[in-house]
Design a protein around this motif. Structure first.
Motif, PDB file in Angstrom:
ATOM      1  N   HIS A   1       3.152  -3.687  -2.206  1.00 55.45           N
ATOM      2  CA  HIS A   1       4.607  -3.638  -2.034  1.00 55.45           C
ATOM      3  C   HIS A   1       4.900  -3.656  -0.536  1.00 55.45           C
ATOM      4  O   HIS A   1       4.273  -2.903   0.233  1.00 55.45           O
ATOM      5  CB  HIS A   1       5.183  -2.333  -2.595  1.00 55.45           C
ATOM      6  CG  HIS A   1       5.311  -2.295  -4.081  1.00 55.45           C
ATOM      7  ND1 HIS A   1       4.242  -2.315  -4.922  1.00 55.45           N
ATOM      8  CD2 HIS A   1       6.413  -2.225  -4.885  1.00 55.45           C
ATOM      9  CE1 HIS A   1       4.677  -2.257  -6.189  1.00 55.45           C
ATOM     10  NE2 HIS A   1       5.986  -2.202  -6.190  1.00 55.45           N
TER      11      HIS A   1
ATOM     12  N   HIS B   1       5.503  -2.113 -13.534  1.00 58.46           N
ATOM     13  CA  HIS B   1       4.852  -0.793 -13.542  1.00 58.46           C
ATOM     14  C   HIS B   1       4.886  -0.256 -14.964  1.00 58.46           C
ATOM     15  O   HIS B   1       5.974  -0.142 -15.546  1.00 58.46           O
ATOM     16  CB  HIS B   1       5.582   0.169 -12.609  1.00 58.46           C
ATOM     17  CG  HIS B   1       5.637  -0.320 -11.188  1.00 58.46           C
ATOM     18  ND1 HIS B   1       4.689   0.008 -10.257  1.00 58.46           N
ATOM     19  CD2 HIS B   1       6.512  -1.146 -10.564  1.00 58.46           C
ATOM     20  CE1 HIS B   1       4.980  -0.577  -9.104  1.00 58.46           C
ATOM     21  NE2 HIS B   1       6.080  -1.290  -9.260  1.00 58.46           N
TER      22      HIS B   1
ATOM     23  N   ASP C   1       9.953  -5.192 -12.680  1.00 55.95           N
ATOM     24  CA  ASP C   1       9.586  -3.987 -11.929  1.00 55.95           C
ATOM     25  C   ASP C   1       9.505  -2.733 -12.803  1.00 55.95           C
ATOM     26  O   ASP C   1       8.414  -2.341 -13.210  1.00 55.95           O
ATOM     27  CB  ASP C   1      10.544  -3.786 -10.751  1.00 55.95           C
ATOM     28  CG  ASP C   1       9.951  -2.997  -9.591  1.00 55.95           C
ATOM     29  OD1 ASP C   1       8.740  -2.761  -9.592  1.00 55.95           O
ATOM     30  OD2 ASP C   1      10.714  -2.646  -8.658  1.00 55.95           O
TER      31      ASP C   1
END
Ligand code: ADE
Ligand code: ZN
Length: 319
Positions: free
Chosen positions: A187, A18, A270
């Motif tokens: 996700h 991200h 992540d």
């Protein structure tokens, strides 16, 4: 030292990153040297978030301070992507939270250009727009519909609180996205169990799941992942820091069992700003805490190129 050199020299991918969660601390410090004179408290070694909500609150707090326009996305992406290359990454998929655009002065294509133009020449970059289960409302509807027409956007992904109901629009938009030539992922299996992993595969028809580690709770789900060649983009340190159910310590992380069962897995970081990790450290943990051998690390790294959105020709050149 042998492990560090091995991991550094391994051609790698980062397929679950991200961009907001990778915010470079040095930029926050530049922005407000007094407020950010000390590293954030969550960088402490054993820091664990109490809940996903606590993490999200901090995420919004830090990200909304920094990511205010295309220039900031560019500045951050330059540092983030150079860091990926310095660690031996050749291919990166990064996601930005799409609804943030409702509060920015720059539009989506401008933000995407700003991120893309920050990539070092030797890196293959794919850009995804992330959205939550409940984002298809009000102005968010138009934004989600219109992002499917943005040429520079490579795909969309579903993120945020997993326990919010999965609404009917998602299956529709995921289908439309693929028809528009976009790649789709989601996700699942991070804060909800294996049923949600099954649901996302059935309803959204994705072949890439972000996290998916709680699939381990149901052998039938694990078997299905193998049979259908569904990849899990796993983030071991993230799971530990966010106290994912069933993972009290790294030596209990299900990645070992999932790997042994033959599931197609990749290793990723992540939100490195929030977990204080680096991609390399995620690889180290597998050896140090879960008994992965160096050839097994090489297999995981190669899996990244297998799932990467590359032409057959360039895939072959990396693997
Ligand atoms: N957005 C950023 N990080 C996330 C995570 N670990 N789970 C779900 N959504 C996210
Ligand atoms: Zn994620």
């Amino acid at each position: 030292p042998e492990l560090a050199a091995f991991v550094r020299d391994l051609p790698k991918t980062e397929t679950h990153l991200h961009i907001e969660g990778a915010c470079p601390f040095q930029l926050l410090k530049q922005l407000d040297p007094i407020k950010h004179s000390q590293p954030p408290p969550f960088w402490a070694d054993d820091f664990r978030y109490r809940s996903f909500q606590q993490f999200m609150d901090l995420y919004v707090q830090y990200c909304s301070e920094f990511y205010t326009d295309a220039k900031r996305f560019h500045e951050a992406a330059k540092i983030i992507l150079k860091n990926c290359v310095d660690q031996g990454c050749r291919y990166v998929e990064t996601s930005f939270h799409l609804p943030t655009l409702l509060y920015l002065s720059d539009d989506g294509p401008t933000i995407i250009d700003a991120i893309r133009s920050a990539a070092p020449a030797e890196l293959e970059l794919r850009i995804f727009a992330g959205m939550c289960h409940n984002d298809y409302k009000d102005a968010g509807k138009d934004l989600i519909d219109s992002c499917l027409t943005w040429e520079g956007l490579d795909g969309i992904d579903l993120h945020g609180p997993e326990d919010l109901p999965l609404e009917p629009w998602t299956a529709d938009i995921w289908e439309k996205a693929r028809l528009a030539g976009k790649f789709t992922k989601a996700h699942a299996g991070e804060f909800m169990g294996s049923d949600f992993v099954d649901r996302v595969i059935d309803d959204l028809k994705v072949t890439r799941i972000e996290h998916g580690v709680r699939s381990i709770e149901n052998p039938a789900t694990v078997e299905r992942l193998v049979r259908e060649n569904i990849a899990l983009d796993v983030c071991p340190i993230s799971n530990l820091k966010l106290a994912v159910e069933g993972i009290p310590s790294m030596n209990r992380h299900p990645i070992r069992e999932l790997f042994d069962a033959g599931v197609l897995l990749t290793v990723n970081s992540d939100d490195p700003f929030f977990f204080g990790n680096s991609l390399s450290e995620d690889y180290y943990a597998l050896v140090q805490e879960l008994g992965f051998s160096l050839p097994e690390l090489a297999k995981l790294a190669a899996n990244g190129f297998q799932v990467a959105l590359l032409s057959e020709e360039s895939r072959a050149s990396y693997m």
